[in-house]
Design an enzyme around this catalytic site. Sequence first.
Site, PDB file in Angstrom:
ATOM      1  N   GLY A  90      -1.520 -32.044   4.169  1.00 41.92           N
ATOM      2  CA  GLY A  90      -2.242 -32.366   2.945  1.00 41.92           C
ATOM      3  C   GLY A  90      -1.402 -32.510   1.676  1.00 41.92           C
ATOM      4  CD1 TRP A 109       2.228 -37.373   1.516  1.00 41.37           C
ATOM      5  CD2 TRP A 109       1.434 -39.443   1.726  1.00 41.37           C
ATOM      6  NE1 TRP A 109       3.258 -38.152   1.978  1.00 41.37           N
ATOM      7  CE2 TRP A 109       2.791 -39.445   2.126  1.00 41.37           C
ATOM      8  CE3 TRP A 109       0.743 -40.627   1.804  1.00 41.37           C
ATOM      9  CZ2 TRP A 109       3.449 -40.586   2.564  1.00 41.37           C
ATOM     10  CZ3 TRP A 109       1.395 -41.777   2.245  1.00 41.37           C
ATOM     11  CH2 TRP A 109       2.734 -41.761   2.617  1.00 41.37           C
ATOM     12  CG  ASP A 133      -8.397 -40.236  16.915  1.00 45.54           C
ATOM     13  OD1 ASP A 133      -7.812 -41.020  16.144  1.00 45.54           O
ATOM     14  OD2 ASP A 133      -8.174 -40.182  18.131  1.00 45.54           O
ATOM     15  CG  ASP A 162       3.008 -39.806   6.023  1.00 46.69           C
ATOM     16  OD1 ASP A 162       3.864 -40.569   6.521  1.00 46.69           O
ATOM     17  OD2 ASP A 162       3.249 -38.636   5.686  1.00 46.69           O
ATOM     18  CE  LYS A 181       4.919 -41.649   9.400  1.00 49.43           C
ATOM     19  NZ  LYS A 181       5.328 -40.241   9.177  1.00 49.43           N
TER      20      LYS A 181
HETATM   21  C1  SAM Z   1       3.581 -36.903   9.017  1.00 49.80           C
HETATM   22  S1  SAM Z   1       2.044 -36.140   9.167  1.00 49.80           S
HETATM   23  C2  SAM Z   1       1.294 -36.561   7.702  1.00 49.80           C
HETATM   24  C3  SAM Z   1       1.749 -35.739   6.586  1.00 49.80           C
HETATM   25  C4  SAM Z   1       0.924 -35.887   5.338  1.00 49.80           C
HETATM   26  N1  SAM Z   1       1.037 -37.184   4.811  1.00 49.80           N
HETATM   27  C5  SAM Z   1       1.317 -34.865   4.331  1.00 49.80           C
HETATM   28  O1  SAM Z   1       2.125 -35.209   3.478  1.00 49.80           O
HETATM   29  O2  SAM Z   1       0.885 -33.756   4.420  1.00 49.80           O
HETATM   30  C6  SAM Z   1       1.284 -37.159  10.349  1.00 49.80           C
HETATM   31  C7  SAM Z   1      -0.111 -36.760  10.647  1.00 49.80           C
HETATM   32  O3  SAM Z   1      -0.786 -37.762  11.353  1.00 49.80           O
HETATM   33  C8  SAM Z   1      -1.749 -37.155  12.100  1.00 49.80           C
HETATM   34  N2  SAM Z   1      -2.325 -38.043  13.123  1.00 49.80           N
HETATM   35  C9  SAM Z   1      -1.697 -38.598  14.169  1.00 49.80           C
HETATM   36  N3  SAM Z   1      -2.534 -39.367  14.876  1.00 49.80           N
HETATM   37  C10 SAM Z   1      -3.732 -39.299  14.251  1.00 49.80           C
HETATM   38  C11 SAM Z   1      -4.978 -39.883  14.499  1.00 49.80           C
HETATM   39  N4  SAM Z   1      -5.161 -40.692  15.514  1.00 49.80           N
HETATM   40  N5  SAM Z   1      -5.965 -39.627  13.640  1.00 49.80           N
HETATM   41  C12 SAM Z   1      -5.770 -38.839  12.603  1.00 49.80           C
HETATM   42  N6  SAM Z   1      -4.611 -38.250  12.315  1.00 49.80           N
HETATM   43  C13 SAM Z   1      -3.602 -38.487  13.135  1.00 49.80           C
HETATM   44  C14 SAM Z   1      -1.067 -35.967  12.671  1.00 49.80           C
HETATM   45  O4  SAM Z   1      -1.961 -34.987  13.043  1.00 49.80           O
HETATM   46  C15 SAM Z   1      -0.216 -35.540  11.519  1.00 49.80           C
HETATM   47  O5  SAM Z   1      -0.760 -34.476  10.846  1.00 49.80           O
END
Ligand code: SAM
Length: 824
Positions: free
Chosen positions: A58, A60, A94, A119, A159
């Site tokens: 969280g 961002w 999701d 992201d 990203k």
């Molecule tokens: C790099 S982190 C994001 C970090 C976030 N932007 C922050 O600054 O706190 C990537 C996130 O994408 C989420 N993620 C991956 N696949 C996903 C999906 N299909 N639906 C929702 N979230 C997903 C992961 O759970 C993970 O928490």
Amino acid sequence: MAGTQKKNAKGRLDRYYHLAKEKGYRARSSFKILQINQKYGHFLEKSKVVIDLCAAPGSWCQVAAQLCPVNSLIVGVDIVPIKPIPNCITFQSDITTEDCKSKLRGHLKTWKADTVLHDGAPNVGLNWVQDAYTQSHLTLQALRLAVEHLAAGGTFVTKVFRSRDYNNLVWVFRQLFDKVEATKPPASRNVSAEIFVVCKGFKAPKKLDPRLLDPKEVFEELPEGPVNNEAKVFNPEVKKRKRDGYDEGDYTLFHPMALLDWVRQEEDVINTLGSVSKFEIDENSDEWKLLRRMKDTTPEFLECCKDLKVLGKKDFRMLIKWRKHARLVLDLDDEKEEKQIEVEELTEEQKIDQEIEEMKEKIRLKQKREKRRKNEARQQEIQRMQMNMLTDMQIGIDAGQIGSESLFNLKLAEKTGQLNELARGKKSMVFTGEDLIRDNDIVVDEHQAVESGDELDNLEDQLNSMYQQYKEAKMERDAKLRAKAARGGDDEEWEGIEDRQSEVDSDEAVEESESESDIDSDDDEAINKLIATIEKKKKGGLSKTASNFFGDSIFEGVEEVSADNEKPQQESAKQEFAEQAVSEQPASKSSESESESESESDASELESESESESETEPDFELVSGSGDSLPHKQEVDLATVEAMTLAQQLALGQKSKKDLIDDGFNKYSFREKEGLPDWFLEDEEKHSKINRPITKEAALALKEKMKQLNARPIKKVMEAVGRKKLRAIKRLEKIKKKSDLIAEDDSKSELDKAKEIQALASKLGKKKKTKPKVTVVVARGSHKGLSGRPKGVKGKYKMVDGVMKNEMRALKRIEKKRKKKGKK
Ligand SMILES: C[S@@+](CC[C@H](N)C(=O)[O-])C[C@H]1O[C@@H](n2cnc3c(N)ncnc32)[C@H](O)[C@@H]1O
């Protein structure tokens, strides 16, 4: 412990990690969005509704909550639960599912998002291709949600992985957004394949092609074409790495082939040669028995067939040659009719057309070159202007260059010897026969002139034109000569009244002007001079020197005065004086202009008399110096000590006009010049002058004048100053940029920023330290054995002598030894 080590090994605990901790962000990735937001126009500050896809943990959302306007709607979603964030709505889902879609719709209601952030990173680590594909897939899903919720003109930040799908994705973004740019914020690790694509200006299309968001369509790959192995045959030395691994269904590197199959093969012969590892031979085959007896079937050939992967170009050539012969032996090659290409002879017209085309092409290329050159010159000029390097001295240079290329280029005409003809042409154009008879009693007979040009004259003309060219080249090189020429050859000696008059009467007057036009490359000036001479000739004007003299500013307005005060009784005496003074004192003409008191009255008298005389005698008339015909006369200056002396003497009344007249008569006055070549006369002129007395005061005055002149910034100095200025501006800008970057860097504390900027600023002000000069005094002669400062030596000094070198070496040696001992 092990966990920490792992983190350290990956370099996770970098400064962003610590900074995030310090600032209360949940992840270091918060700095990525901070940096992106900063780089792309602070879009978050303008967003009232933000959706953060894949938001956990969280950070961002935290940044959005900080930067967006108060009461903004910030919705975060992730597949994993997110701890509540103040001023943010978060939920678990999701993003690829319908559930997420509907929940999101429920939160946003009728609102449209200004910014959608994504992201998302799937559970990476399975294998690279799989990871990249999943990432791209996730990105496309995020885009689907963005398209559904974004307002027109909105921003989407996502990203992506640098993979083979990247270009396809960017293409899709481009269809939906005005501006698409990829960026890698500094907070993103270099080792990471992630980059961020910032899409600005959502087009919000009313109808959307579903294929744009269909992963099957977007990521569909083109079937790969047949592999071309020909390069391996033509360039066997260059080994290309196969990064794609094995071909589908082919998991071996060894590919044998029957030699006879290759011989029988009709197509892709070379390609096969590049892909096959070994040619296998069926010894029992009848065909091989036949081929075996071939002269080309050498042991070397057989050896080559065993391992084709190690063969070189020469070996491959041998194999191909062998195959050709084998096919002949086996009767596999049909005698194909060779197509005969008939080359038709070009007709005369076609040839001409072809030539014209070629010439046109040449001209076009030349024009193109010319245009480019001019553009470059213009560009340079603009640059110079921007750098404040354009001084008065450059004004007209370009115009002069343009003139030199123009159709009516007199310089070119001079070089080719056409100017003489041109002058004659002008004469016949300007003067009618009557005019000439009335004015000069001389008629220029063009016919005669042409006919009299026998071979000798031609030779003479050629020599003359060559000499002119030589003079011109010399003039270009020698600034002094140019200055002399600009003064109108003021070192010339007086050649007597009769002489001059005869010169005026003759054609040489025109040639004189031509030689003058040599001096100045400017066409306009040359034309002016030419016309002036012709005019002069028309009016039966003065010699060049005389017109120079009367062309001086001192005689301006004299006409009116003379009209009022006509003194016909003094005519002859004054005219005599005028001519004598003029031809005798060409160098002093301007000096007289300076000595206003006496010479002014003299000259005005002189002028008035000449004026009146001209009415009775048309042979002698003053040519106005203010006219365009003699532009440089206005600039005539006192350039020699003799001229300055004379000017001072005239001004102080130490010399009278009578003295000037007397001075005019000397041993060089009546020298015979007729028939002598120009080069000879010019050479003689250097020596045929009387030594005039000079005074110390005049020399000092001239020196002072030159000093003032030298003090003026010359072009080169101006240029150097400009360059220096530019360098300083550049340096300043660089430092400014650096300090801006430092100031904008959120990762640094204010104190650090201030310190860094201060250090930069101090660099700017610092002058390079110049080492004090050390005077080396050799201990020889009176300095031998001297203790203390030698006489006459100021500042730092160093005494040196022959044995000093050895002593220094010995001292160093001792020092070294001492150090070694100390260590032990
Ligand atoms: C790099 S982190 C994001 C970090 C976030 N932007 C922050 O600054 O706190 C990537 C996130 O994408 C989420 N993620 C991956 N696949 C996903 C999906 N299909 N639906 C929702 N979230 C997903 C992961 O759970 C993970 O928490």
